[in-house]
Design an enzyme around this catalytic site. Structure first.
Site, PDB file in Angstrom:
ATOM      1  N   TYR A 125      65.314 -76.995  46.439  1.00 24.75           N
ATOM      2  CA  TYR A 125      64.508 -76.183  47.349  1.00 24.75           C
ATOM      3  C   TYR A 125      65.147 -76.144  48.736  1.00 24.75           C
ATOM      4  O   TYR A 125      65.263 -75.069  49.350  1.00 24.75           O
ATOM      5  CB  TYR A 125      63.094 -76.766  47.415  1.00 24.75           C
ATOM      6  CG  TYR A 125      62.188 -76.064  48.394  1.00 24.75           C
ATOM      7  CD1 TYR A 125      61.694 -74.786  48.135  1.00 24.75           C
ATOM      8  CD2 TYR A 125      61.827 -76.683  49.590  1.00 24.75           C
ATOM      9  CE1 TYR A 125      60.864 -74.143  49.040  1.00 24.75           C
ATOM     10  CE2 TYR A 125      61.000 -76.045  50.503  1.00 24.75           C
ATOM     11  CZ  TYR A 125      60.523 -74.777  50.224  1.00 24.75           C
ATOM     12  OH  TYR A 125      59.711 -74.141  51.126  1.00 24.75           O
ATOM     13  N   TRP A 164      54.217 -81.057  50.512  1.00 24.77           N
ATOM     14  CA  TRP A 164      54.785 -79.842  49.945  1.00 24.77           C
ATOM     15  C   TRP A 164      55.365 -80.114  48.559  1.00 24.77           C
ATOM     16  O   TRP A 164      55.337 -79.253  47.687  1.00 24.77           O
ATOM     17  CB  TRP A 164      55.842 -79.255  50.861  1.00 24.77           C
ATOM     18  CG  TRP A 164      56.555 -78.096  50.228  1.00 24.77           C
ATOM     19  CD1 TRP A 164      57.868 -78.029  49.877  1.00 24.77           C
ATOM     20  CD2 TRP A 164      55.982 -76.846  49.821  1.00 24.77           C
ATOM     21  NE1 TRP A 164      58.148 -76.811  49.276  1.00 24.77           N
ATOM     22  CE2 TRP A 164      57.010 -76.073  49.239  1.00 24.77           C
ATOM     23  CE3 TRP A 164      54.696 -76.313  49.886  1.00 24.77           C
ATOM     24  CZ2 TRP A 164      56.781 -74.805  48.722  1.00 24.77           C
ATOM     25  CZ3 TRP A 164      54.465 -75.043  49.381  1.00 24.77           C
ATOM     26  CH2 TRP A 164      55.507 -74.305  48.806  1.00 24.77           C
ATOM     27  N   GLU A 209      51.036 -72.745  51.375  1.00 22.89           N
ATOM     28  CA  GLU A 209      50.912 -73.599  52.554  1.00 22.89           C
ATOM     29  C   GLU A 209      49.448 -73.952  52.790  1.00 22.89           C
ATOM     30  O   GLU A 209      49.125 -75.068  53.209  1.00 22.89           O
ATOM     31  CB  GLU A 209      51.505 -72.918  53.787  1.00 22.89           C
ATOM     32  CG  GLU A 209      53.023 -72.840  53.799  1.00 22.89           C
ATOM     33  CD  GLU A 209      53.697 -74.195  53.936  1.00 22.89           C
ATOM     34  OE1 GLU A 209      53.018 -75.185  54.260  1.00 22.89           O
ATOM     35  OE2 GLU A 209      54.924 -74.250  53.706  1.00 22.89           O
TER      36      GLU A 209
END
Length: 215
Positions: free
Chosen positions: A32, A62, A54
């Protein structure tokens, strides 16, 4: 992962590449970091997806969301805005029972609400991309570099606070200043790869070559 950390906020991987500290030695997080985080995005569905995710991240990491992202995409019709906007109460109840995502009723309802607000924004501005990239900080607002201490303490900025307030006035939810700033970082609206990270220069070049949406 090597113990060789050349500077505060940086870590050198077994592949010899120096990165921001936060992916650690986790392969999916490294993927990522290297291939998504900070790459400029103008596609409305990807922008909408990131804002939704989010929002779901609020109070979580995350990494937790990233590892459930494909489940979220399946549950939310790949974040096609019109489809999510059309979700009914039955859809919300279905998602509350979906163990593959974060089963938070308020956040699920927020995603549906925000899809409707996104449709309004597209009608007003032509695209979400146009709206959000028009909020890009100018040179005077950006530091010459993003160092570890700055990135760890920022969390939000004056610009992300302004955007958050505007989104809330437009009826969006789960879009606080910290959430908006994380969105800006991830979508390339700012480049917050730490100074010394191998990918900082790559992202800066991508930003230079990126054609900002105008509608």
């Amino acid at each position: 992962m090597s113990d060789d950390t050349p500077d505060e906020g940086l870590i050198k991987g077994e592949d010899g590449i120096t990165r921001c500290w936060w992916p650690s030695d986790l392969p999916d997080y490294i993927e990522y970091h290297d291939n998504e985080w900070g790459v400029p995005v103008d596609d409305d569905e990807r922008l909408f997806e990131k804002l939704c995710l989010e929002g779901f991240q609020s109070g979580l990491s995350w990494l937790t969301i990233l590892r459930k992202r494909e489940n979220f995409r399946k549950a939310f019709c790949n974040f096609e805005i019109e489809k999510v906007a059309a979700f009914t109460q039955d859809d919300i109840e279905r998602l509350v029972l979906d163990a593959g995502i974060i089963r938070h009723r308020g956040k699920i309802k927020s995603a549906v609400n925000n899809a409707n607000r996104a449709l309004e924004m597209q009608k007003e501005f032509g695209s979400l991309g146009h709206y959000f990239w028009a909020q890009e900080p100018d040179e005077s607002e950006r530091p010459d570099k993003c160092d570890y201490a700055t990135l760890r303490t920022l969390g939000k900025t004056e610009r992300s606070t302004t955007i958050s307030k505007d989104l809330k006035k437009r009826g969006w939810s789960f879009v606080g200043p910290t959430t908006v700033y994380a969105f800006m970082q991830a979508m390339g609206i700012v480049n917050d790869h730490v100074e010394g990270c191998h990918h900082r220069a790559i992202i800066e070049e991508a930003r230079r070559n990126f054609k900002r949406p105008t509608g």
